[in-house]
Design a protein around this motif. Structure first.
Motif, short mmCIF file in Angstrom:
data_model
loop_
_atom_site.label_atom_id
_atom_site.label_comp_id
_atom_site.label_asym_id
_atom_site.label_seq_id
_atom_site.Cartn_x
_atom_site.Cartn_y
_atom_site.Cartn_z
N UNK A 4 -17.85 -25.73 1.28
CA UNK A 4 -18.21 -25.39 -0.09
C UNK A 4 -19.18 -24.21 -0.01
N UNK A 5 -18.88 -23.15 -0.72
CA UNK A 5 -19.68 -21.93 -0.63
C UNK A 5 -21.01 -22.08 -1.36
N UNK A 6 -22.05 -21.40 -0.85
CA UNK A 6 -23.33 -21.39 -1.58
C UNK A 6 -23.14 -20.76 -2.95
N UNK A 7 -23.82 -21.32 -3.93
CA UNK A 7 -23.71 -20.82 -5.29
C UNK A 7 -22.59 -21.46 -6.09
N UNK A 8 -21.88 -22.41 -5.46
CA UNK A 8 -20.74 -23.07 -6.12
C UNK A 8 -20.94 -24.59 -6.11
N UNK A 9 -20.36 -25.26 -7.12
CA UNK A 9 -20.34 -26.72 -7.18
C UNK A 9 -21.71 -27.33 -6.91
N UNK A 10 -21.81 -28.25 -5.93
CA UNK A 10 -23.10 -28.92 -5.66
C UNK A 10 -24.10 -28.00 -4.98
N UNK A 11 -23.66 -26.83 -4.53
CA UNK A 11 -24.56 -25.84 -3.92
C UNK A 11 -24.90 -24.73 -4.92
N UNK A 12 -24.78 -25.04 -6.21
CA UNK A 12 -24.95 -24.06 -7.28
C UNK A 12 -26.30 -23.36 -7.24
N UNK A 13 -27.36 -24.06 -6.87
CA UNK A 13 -28.71 -23.49 -6.88
C UNK A 13 -29.02 -22.65 -5.64
N UNK A 14 -28.12 -22.62 -4.69
CA UNK A 14 -28.32 -21.79 -3.49
C UNK A 14 -27.86 -20.36 -3.76
N UNK A 15 -28.53 -19.39 -3.15
CA UNK A 15 -28.09 -18.00 -3.34
C UNK A 15 -26.72 -17.77 -2.71
N UNK A 16 -25.96 -16.85 -3.32
CA UNK A 16 -24.65 -16.50 -2.77
C UNK A 16 -24.82 -15.88 -1.38
N UNK A 17 -23.79 -15.95 -0.57
CA UNK A 17 -23.79 -15.30 0.74
C UNK A 17 -23.82 -13.79 0.54
N UNK A 18 -24.46 -13.09 1.47
CA UNK A 18 -24.56 -11.63 1.37
C UNK A 18 -23.21 -10.95 1.58
N UNK A 19 -22.39 -11.50 2.47
CA UNK A 19 -21.08 -10.90 2.73
C UNK A 19 -20.16 -11.96 3.32
N UNK A 20 -18.87 -11.70 3.28
CA UNK A 20 -17.90 -12.68 3.76
C UNK A 20 -18.04 -12.92 5.26
N UNK A 21 -18.41 -11.92 6.02
CA UNK A 21 -18.56 -12.12 7.47
C UNK A 21 -19.74 -13.04 7.80
N UNK A 22 -20.83 -12.90 7.06
CA UNK A 22 -21.98 -13.78 7.28
C UNK A 22 -21.60 -15.22 6.98
N UNK A 23 -20.86 -15.41 5.90
CA UNK A 23 -20.39 -16.74 5.53
C UNK A 23 -19.48 -17.31 6.62
N UNK A 24 -18.58 -16.49 7.13
CA UNK A 24 -17.67 -16.92 8.19
C UNK A 24 -18.42 -17.26 9.47
N UNK A 25 -19.43 -16.48 9.80
CA UNK A 25 -20.23 -16.78 11.00
C UNK A 25 -20.97 -18.10 10.84
N UNK A 26 -21.47 -18.37 9.64
CA UNK A 26 -22.14 -19.66 9.39
C UNK A 26 -21.16 -20.82 9.58
N UNK A 27 -19.95 -20.67 9.06
CA UNK A 27 -18.93 -21.72 9.19
C UNK A 27 -18.54 -21.91 10.65
N UNK A 28 -18.32 -20.82 11.36
CA UNK A 28 -17.97 -20.91 12.79
C UNK A 28 -19.10 -21.58 13.56
N UNK A 29 -20.33 -21.24 13.21
CA UNK A 29 -21.48 -21.87 13.86
C UNK A 29 -21.51 -23.37 13.64
N UNK A 30 -21.17 -23.81 12.43
CA UNK A 30 -21.12 -25.25 12.14
C UNK A 30 -20.00 -25.93 12.94
N UNK A 31 -18.87 -25.25 13.08
CA UNK A 31 -17.76 -25.81 13.86
C UNK A 31 -18.21 -26.01 15.30
N UNK A 32 -18.89 -25.01 15.86
CA UNK A 32 -19.37 -25.11 17.24
C UNK A 32 -20.45 -26.19 17.34
#
Length: 89
Positions: A4-32
Protein backbone atom coordinates in the motif's frame (compact mmCIF):
# COMPACT_ATOMS: atom_id res chain seq x y z
CA UNK A 1 2.78 -9.51 0.66
CA UNK A 2 0.52 -6.68 -0.43
CA UNK A 3 1.83 -3.16 -0.90
CA UNK A 4 0.00 0.00 0.00
CA UNK A 5 1.57 3.27 -1.10
CA UNK A 6 2.20 6.15 1.30
CA UNK A 7 -0.52 8.76 1.07
CA UNK A 8 -3.17 6.17 0.20
CA UNK A 9 -5.82 4.24 2.18
CA UNK A 10 -4.64 3.56 5.77
CA UNK A 11 -1.33 5.33 4.99
CA UNK A 12 -3.22 8.51 4.01
CA UNK A 13 -1.40 10.73 6.55
CA UNK A 14 2.05 9.71 5.31
CA UNK A 15 3.79 11.87 2.71
CA UNK A 16 3.82 10.60 -0.87
CA UNK A 17 7.00 8.94 -2.14
CA UNK A 18 9.42 11.31 -3.87
CA UNK A 19 9.74 9.09 -6.95
CA UNK A 20 8.77 5.66 -8.21
CA UNK A 21 12.34 4.33 -7.89
CA UNK A 22 12.54 5.29 -4.21
CA UNK A 23 9.25 3.52 -3.62
CA UNK A 24 10.50 0.43 -5.48
CA UNK A 25 13.74 0.40 -3.48
CA UNK A 26 11.73 0.54 -0.24
CA UNK A 27 9.61 -2.42 -1.39
CA UNK A 28 12.65 -4.42 -2.49
CA UNK A 29 14.26 -3.67 0.86
CA UNK A 30 11.20 -5.04 2.67
CA UNK A 31 11.30 -8.19 0.53
CA UNK A 32 14.95 -8.73 1.47
CA UNK A 33 14.36 -7.79 5.12
CA UNK A 34 11.45 -10.25 5.43
CA UNK A 35 13.68 -12.95 3.92
CA UNK A 36 11.21 -13.94 1.22
CA UNK A 37 12.51 -16.78 -0.93
CA UNK A 38 13.33 -14.72 -4.01
CA UNK A 39 13.49 -17.85 -6.17
CA UNK A 40 9.76 -18.38 -5.47
CA UNK A 41 8.78 -14.72 -5.63
CA UNK A 42 6.22 -13.63 -8.22
CA UNK A 43 5.35 -9.95 -8.63
CA UNK A 44 2.02 -8.65 -9.88
CA UNK A 45 1.22 -5.05 -10.60
CA UNK A 46 -1.81 -3.31 -12.08
CA UNK A 47 -1.55 0.09 -13.76
CA UNK A 48 0.89 2.20 -11.67
CA UNK A 49 1.65 -0.97 -9.69
CA UNK A 50 3.02 -2.54 -12.89
CA UNK A 51 5.57 0.27 -13.18
CA UNK A 52 6.48 -0.16 -9.51
CA UNK A 53 6.78 -3.96 -9.91
CA UNK A 54 9.12 -3.36 -12.86
CA UNK A 55 11.35 -1.13 -10.73
CA UNK A 56 11.25 -3.60 -7.81
CA UNK A 57 12.53 -6.32 -10.17
CA UNK A 58 15.31 -4.00 -11.35
CA UNK A 59 16.33 -3.33 -7.75
CA UNK A 60 16.24 -7.03 -6.82
CA UNK A 61 18.36 -7.81 -9.90
CA UNK A 62 20.83 -5.11 -8.79
CA UNK A 63 20.99 -6.89 -5.41
CA UNK A 64 21.50 -10.20 -7.28
CA UNK A 65 18.19 -11.54 -5.94
CA UNK A 66 16.04 -11.74 -9.09
CA UNK A 67 12.57 -13.22 -8.68
CA UNK A 68 11.79 -16.46 -10.50
CA UNK A 69 9.03 -14.80 -12.48
CA UNK A 70 9.76 -11.17 -13.07
CA UNK A 71 6.40 -9.45 -13.30
CA UNK A 72 2.97 -9.21 -14.83
CA UNK A 73 1.79 -6.04 -16.51
CA UNK A 74 -1.91 -5.27 -16.53
CA UNK A 75 -3.51 -2.11 -17.83
CA UNK A 76 -0.36 -0.11 -18.44
CA UNK A 77 0.89 1.24 -21.73
CA UNK A 78 4.41 0.26 -22.89
CA UNK A 79 7.31 1.93 -21.11
CA UNK A 80 10.59 3.22 -22.43
CA UNK A 81 13.60 4.90 -20.89
CA UNK A 82 15.13 8.21 -22.03
CA UNK A 83 18.17 9.65 -20.26
CA UNK A 84 17.56 7.45 -17.23
CA UNK A 85 13.89 8.49 -16.90
CA UNK A 86 11.04 5.99 -17.23
CA UNK A 87 8.27 7.17 -19.60
CA UNK A 88 4.86 5.72 -20.33
CA UNK A 89 3.46 5.95 -23.85
Amino acid sequence: MAVQYPGREVRFNEPFADCHRALACDIAGLIVEQRYDHSRLVLFGHSFGAAIAFEVVRELERLRLPPRLSWFQVGLHPMFEVNGQLWLT
